[in-house]
Write a protein that holds these residues in place. Structure first.
Motif, short mmCIF file in Angstrom:
data_model
loop_
_atom_site.label_atom_id
_atom_site.label_comp_id
_atom_site.label_asym_id
_atom_site.label_seq_id
_atom_site.Cartn_x
_atom_site.Cartn_y
_atom_site.Cartn_z
N ALA A 191 15.63 -8.89 94.79
CA ALA A 191 17.06 -9.17 94.59
C ALA A 191 17.42 -9.11 93.11
N GLU A 192 16.57 -9.65 92.26
CA GLU A 192 16.82 -9.59 90.81
C GLU A 192 16.92 -8.14 90.35
N GLU A 193 16.01 -7.30 90.83
CA GLU A 193 16.01 -5.89 90.42
C GLU A 193 17.23 -5.15 90.97
N ILE A 194 17.61 -5.47 92.19
CA ILE A 194 18.81 -4.86 92.77
C ILE A 194 20.04 -5.25 91.95
N ARG A 195 20.14 -6.50 91.57
CA ARG A 195 21.30 -6.98 90.81
C ARG A 195 21.41 -6.32 89.44
N VAL A 196 20.31 -5.87 88.87
CA VAL A 196 20.36 -5.17 87.58
C VAL A 196 21.14 -3.86 87.72
N ILE A 197 20.96 -3.17 88.85
CA ILE A 197 21.62 -1.87 89.01
C ILE A 197 22.87 -1.92 89.89
N ASN A 198 23.06 -3.01 90.64
CA ASN A 198 24.23 -3.13 91.50
C ASN A 198 24.54 -4.62 91.68
N ASP A 199 25.63 -5.06 91.07
CA ASP A 199 25.94 -6.49 91.14
C ASP A 199 26.91 -6.87 92.26
N VAL A 200 27.23 -5.92 93.13
CA VAL A 200 28.19 -6.23 94.19
C VAL A 200 27.67 -6.07 95.62
N VAL A 201 26.59 -5.31 95.81
CA VAL A 201 26.10 -5.12 97.17
C VAL A 201 25.71 -6.49 97.76
N PRO A 202 26.18 -6.79 98.96
CA PRO A 202 25.83 -8.08 99.56
C PRO A 202 24.34 -8.18 99.89
N ILE A 203 23.80 -9.35 99.65
CA ILE A 203 22.39 -9.63 99.94
C ILE A 203 22.31 -10.88 100.82
N ILE A 204 21.60 -10.74 101.94
CA ILE A 204 21.30 -11.88 102.80
C ILE A 204 19.79 -12.07 102.80
N PHE A 205 19.34 -13.26 102.43
CA PHE A 205 17.91 -13.56 102.47
C PHE A 205 17.55 -14.06 103.87
N LEU A 206 16.43 -13.55 104.39
CA LEU A 206 15.88 -13.99 105.66
C LEU A 206 14.51 -14.57 105.35
N PHE B 147 20.65 -18.19 96.03
CA PHE B 147 22.06 -18.05 95.66
C PHE B 147 22.21 -17.77 94.17
N LYS B 148 21.38 -18.41 93.34
CA LYS B 148 21.46 -18.16 91.89
C LYS B 148 21.07 -16.73 91.54
N LEU B 149 20.23 -16.10 92.36
CA LEU B 149 19.82 -14.72 92.12
C LEU B 149 20.87 -13.72 92.62
N GLY B 150 21.95 -14.22 93.17
CA GLY B 150 23.02 -13.33 93.61
C GLY B 150 23.09 -13.12 95.11
N GLY B 151 22.37 -13.94 95.86
CA GLY B 151 22.43 -13.82 97.31
C GLY B 151 23.78 -14.27 97.85
N ASP B 152 24.23 -13.61 98.89
CA ASP B 152 25.50 -13.97 99.53
C ASP B 152 25.29 -14.93 100.70
N ASP B 153 24.08 -14.94 101.24
CA ASP B 153 23.79 -15.82 102.36
C ASP B 153 22.27 -16.01 102.42
N TYR B 154 21.84 -17.03 103.15
CA TYR B 154 20.43 -17.41 103.21
C TYR B 154 20.19 -17.95 104.62
N MET B 155 19.41 -17.23 105.41
CA MET B 155 19.13 -17.65 106.79
C MET B 155 17.65 -17.96 106.94
N THR B 156 17.36 -19.12 107.52
CA THR B 156 15.96 -19.49 107.73
C THR B 156 15.50 -19.07 109.12
N LYS B 157 14.24 -18.64 109.17
CA LYS B 157 13.62 -18.22 110.42
C LYS B 157 13.10 -19.45 111.15
N PRO B 158 13.17 -19.48 112.45
CA PRO B 158 13.77 -18.45 113.31
C PRO B 158 15.30 -18.57 113.29
N PHE B 159 15.97 -17.45 113.53
CA PHE B 159 17.43 -17.45 113.54
C PHE B 159 17.90 -16.61 114.73
#
Length: 123
Positions: A68-83, A96-108
């Motif tokens: 996510a950190e590397e993605i944010r360096v080249i694109n700061d708007v693409v939505p990221i959901i952590f699973l 969220f501090k790394l730029g995630g838009d959502d965070y879902m815990t397994k199982p989901f």
């Protein structure tokens, strides 16, 4: 007339879950590209356009937070959901501090995941 599909990058090292999620997303009319580690995911992200990224946090070679950190360096708007199976408050905050838009815990629930994807893509 062909409907334009949203492209989703799915980075998940668990073969069963990755396969299941890719099939589910495709059934929901997304173009889902599944890769099994963070290095492959970053290569794909650099080469192709994605409308949203679903990132497992605990992957071999490169974890989802680093990805996510590397993605944010080249694109700061693409939505990221952590699973992830990581349920600690500190991990969610880090996501969220790394730029995630959502965070879902397994199982989901895949239905809940789809609703969250739809909500984010409407913005």
């Amino acid at each position: 007339m062909n409907e334009i599909k949203n492209r989703i990058l799915l980075a998940e090292d668990d073969e069963n879950l990755g396969s299941l999620l890719q099939e589910y997303l495709q059934a929901k009319n997304y173009e889902a590209v599944w890769v099994t580690n963070g290095v492959k995911a970053f290569r794909h992200f650099e080469q192709f356009h994605y409308d949203l990224c679903l990132l497992d946090v605990m992957m071999p070679i490169k974890d989802g937070f680093t990805l996510a950190e590397e993605i944010r360096v080249i694109n700061d708007v693409v939505p990221i959901i952590f699973l992830t199976a990581k349920t600690l408050k500190e991990d969610r905050i880090k996501g969220f501090k790394l730029g995630g838009d959502d965070y879902m815990t397994k199982p989901f629930s895949t239905e809940e995941l789809n609703l969250r994807i739809e909500a984010i893509l409407r913005r």
